[in-house]
Design a protein around this motif. Structure first.
Motif, mmCIF file in Angstrom:
data_model
loop_
_atom_site.group_PDB
_atom_site.id
_atom_site.type_symbol
_atom_site.label_atom_id
_atom_site.label_comp_id
_atom_site.label_asym_id
_atom_site.label_seq_id
_atom_site.Cartn_x
_atom_site.Cartn_y
_atom_site.Cartn_z
ATOM 1 N N LEU A 231 0.849 -1.182 0.000
ATOM 2 C CA LEU A 231 0.000 0.000 0.000
ATOM 3 C C LEU A 231 0.886 1.233 0.000
ATOM 4 O O LEU A 231 1.834 1.320 0.784
ATOM 5 C CB LEU A 231 -0.893 0.024 1.241
ATOM 6 C CG LEU A 231 -1.670 -1.243 1.588
ATOM 7 C CD1 LEU A 231 -2.472 -1.033 2.867
ATOM 8 C CD2 LEU A 231 -2.583 -1.649 0.456
ATOM 9 N N SER A 232 0.595 2.187 -0.879
ATOM 10 C CA SER A 232 1.412 3.401 -0.929
ATOM 11 C C SER A 232 0.540 4.619 -1.193
ATOM 12 O O SER A 232 -0.520 4.522 -1.814
ATOM 13 C CB SER A 232 2.489 3.291 -2.008
ATOM 14 O OG SER A 232 1.914 3.111 -3.287
ATOM 15 N N SER A 233 1.000 5.765 -0.683
ATOM 16 C CA SER A 233 0.278 7.023 -0.846
ATOM 17 C C SER A 233 1.249 8.139 -1.219
ATOM 18 O O SER A 233 2.385 8.163 -0.756
ATOM 19 C CB SER A 233 -0.431 7.416 0.463
ATOM 20 O OG SER A 233 -1.368 6.449 0.845
ATOM 21 N N ASP A 234 0.793 9.053 -2.057
ATOM 22 C CA ASP A 234 1.544 10.255 -2.411
ATOM 23 C C ASP A 234 0.533 11.384 -2.536
ATOM 24 O O ASP A 234 -0.314 11.364 -3.431
ATOM 25 C CB ASP A 234 2.301 10.062 -3.724
ATOM 26 C CG ASP A 234 3.258 11.205 -4.035
ATOM 27 O OD1 ASP A 234 3.185 12.244 -3.358
ATOM 28 O OD2 ASP A 234 4.080 11.059 -4.958
ATOM 29 N N ALA A 235 0.575 12.334 -1.611
ATOM 30 C CA ALA A 235 -0.445 13.385 -1.556
ATOM 31 C C ALA A 235 0.193 14.767 -1.564
ATOM 32 O O ALA A 235 1.268 14.979 -0.996
ATOM 33 C CB ALA A 235 -1.294 13.217 -0.300
ATOM 34 N N ARG A 236 -0.491 15.715 -2.187
ATOM 35 C CA ARG A 236 -0.051 17.112 -2.219
ATOM 36 C C ARG A 236 -1.185 18.004 -1.725
ATOM 37 O O ARG A 236 -2.367 17.732 -1.997
ATOM 38 C CB ARG A 236 0.374 17.519 -3.629
ATOM 39 C CG ARG A 236 1.641 16.797 -4.114
ATOM 40 C CD ARG A 236 1.943 17.128 -5.564
ATOM 41 N NE ARG A 236 3.115 16.405 -6.046
ATOM 42 C CZ ARG A 236 4.333 16.911 -6.174
ATOM 43 N NH1 ARG A 236 4.552 18.183 -5.842
ATOM 44 N NH2 ARG A 236 5.333 16.186 -6.626
ATOM 45 N N TYR A 237 -0.795 19.078 -1.031
ATOM 46 C CA TYR A 237 -1.772 19.984 -0.425
ATOM 47 C C TYR A 237 -1.413 21.429 -0.762
ATOM 48 O O TYR A 237 -0.247 21.813 -0.692
ATOM 49 C CB TYR A 237 -1.809 19.779 1.085
ATOM 50 C CG TYR A 237 -2.082 18.336 1.458
ATOM 51 C CD1 TYR A 237 -3.376 17.829 1.401
ATOM 52 C CD2 TYR A 237 -1.044 17.481 1.803
ATOM 53 C CE1 TYR A 237 -3.628 16.503 1.700
ATOM 54 C CE2 TYR A 237 -1.294 16.141 2.104
ATOM 55 C CZ TYR A 237 -2.592 15.656 2.055
ATOM 56 O OH TYR A 237 -2.833 14.337 2.340
ATOM 57 N N ALA A 238 -2.413 22.213 -1.116
ATOM 58 C CA ALA A 238 -2.182 23.610 -1.502
ATOM 59 C C ALA A 238 -3.405 24.438 -1.119
ATOM 60 O O ALA A 238 -4.451 23.916 -0.735
ATOM 61 C CB ALA A 238 -1.927 23.710 -3.009
ATOM 62 N N GLY A 239 -3.264 25.751 -1.238
ATOM 63 C CA GLY A 239 -4.394 26.633 -0.976
ATOM 64 C C GLY A 239 -4.840 26.646 0.466
ATOM 65 O O GLY A 239 -6.033 26.840 0.764
#
Length: 285
Positions: A231-239
């Motif tokens: 299981l893998s995750s790659d997340a980006r957050y902005a604003g």
């Protein structure tokens, strides 16, 4: 297509389950909190929004199920309490898309996978559920983020992410430690051995201490000849700090899940990493 995606997901996960704004700051702002968890709590108090782009993958051998969710999440007093996002689920050549609005304890889903079951004139299905499905490591929850940062092993310049200069934190946390801060207690069914499994992670934070990017992965031992479940995750957050309005779909376009015109089991709105892990533990006990 509706059944194809559901069957593809089942084929991938069932063996393991059975056995086991564009960014507004172009320069780093001055720190306003003692750490990432405190900075996130300030967003909860202000009931702000953040833009997300989260990609997750389940992989069993050569077979993979991927899903990507993009859009806006709004914070309430204890964590995310609403959202308006688009979802894409794919496995090989199969793909399904959906639009998800979560608000007031209800989750509204618009997707071709439900089209055959919808009554005339209806385009949205309403479920009862949380605004946000629990991820393996959800950095949008202060308690989880705080536990994560407490296991930081190194810090280094992280370059620019979504217009913000960042610091890159690296570390690892065990599934057992995550279970203690899981908001729904979903990891409590793990065995003693599984609790010791490490989850390596990377977290990019801006000068305001808020997350800009997060990566994590875990390998769950599986039986031969199936191999391990990854299981893998790659997340980006902005604003960060926005105030985007989130509204439910028009009532005359909505039908409750229990009133759908079908006898078949329909897929849930989102895959759930916590359910995957808990299901393995429950099946083995």
């Amino acid at each position: 297509m509706r059944r194809l995606i559901a069957l593809t997901a089942t084929a991938l996960l069932a063996p393991a389950l059975a056995l086991a704004a564009s960014a507004t700051a172009h320069a780093a702002p001055k720190p306003t909190a003692a750490g990432p968890a405190d900075a996130l709590r300030q967003q909860l108090v202000k009931r702000t929004t953040v833009r997300i782009d989260e990609r997750n993958e389940f992989r069993l051998g050569k077979t993979a199920l991927r899903y990507r969710e993009t859009g806006v999440v709004r914070f309430g007093r204890s964590g995310p309490d609403a959202g308006d996002t688009k979802l894409t689920i794919s496995s090989g050549a199969s793909k399904s898309t959906g639009h998800i609005i979560a608000l007031g304890g209800k989750v509204y889903v618009k997707s071709p996978v439900y089209d055959d079951a919808l009554p005339a004139g209806k385009t949205w299905v309403r479920f009862t559920g949380p605004a946000r499905t629990t991820l393996l490591v959800d950095v949008l929850r202060p308690r989880t983020l705080g536990a994560l940062v407490a296991h930081t092993k190194s810090k280094a310049p992280g370059g620019t992410v979504n217009g913000a200069r960042t610091t890159l934190l690296r570390g690892a946390i065990t599934l057992g430690e995550l279970a203690k801060v899981s908001p729904d207690g979903g990891l409590r069914g793990l065995s003693g051995k599984e609790k010791k499994i490490a989850v390596p992670w990377k977290l990019w934070v801006g000068g305001d201490q808020l997350p800009r990017r997060f990566q994590a992965a875990v390998v769950l031992p599986g039986p031969a000849p199936l191999g391990d479940l990854k299981l893998s995750s790659d997340a980006r957050y902005a604003g960060w700090g926005g105030h985007v309005a989130i509204q439910a779909p028009p009532a005359d376009l909505v039908v409750d899940q229990k009133d759908l015109e079908t006898d078949e089991d329909l897929p849930e709105a989102r895959p759930d990493l916590i359910t995957t892990i808990t299901g393995r533990a429950a099946a083995k006990s």
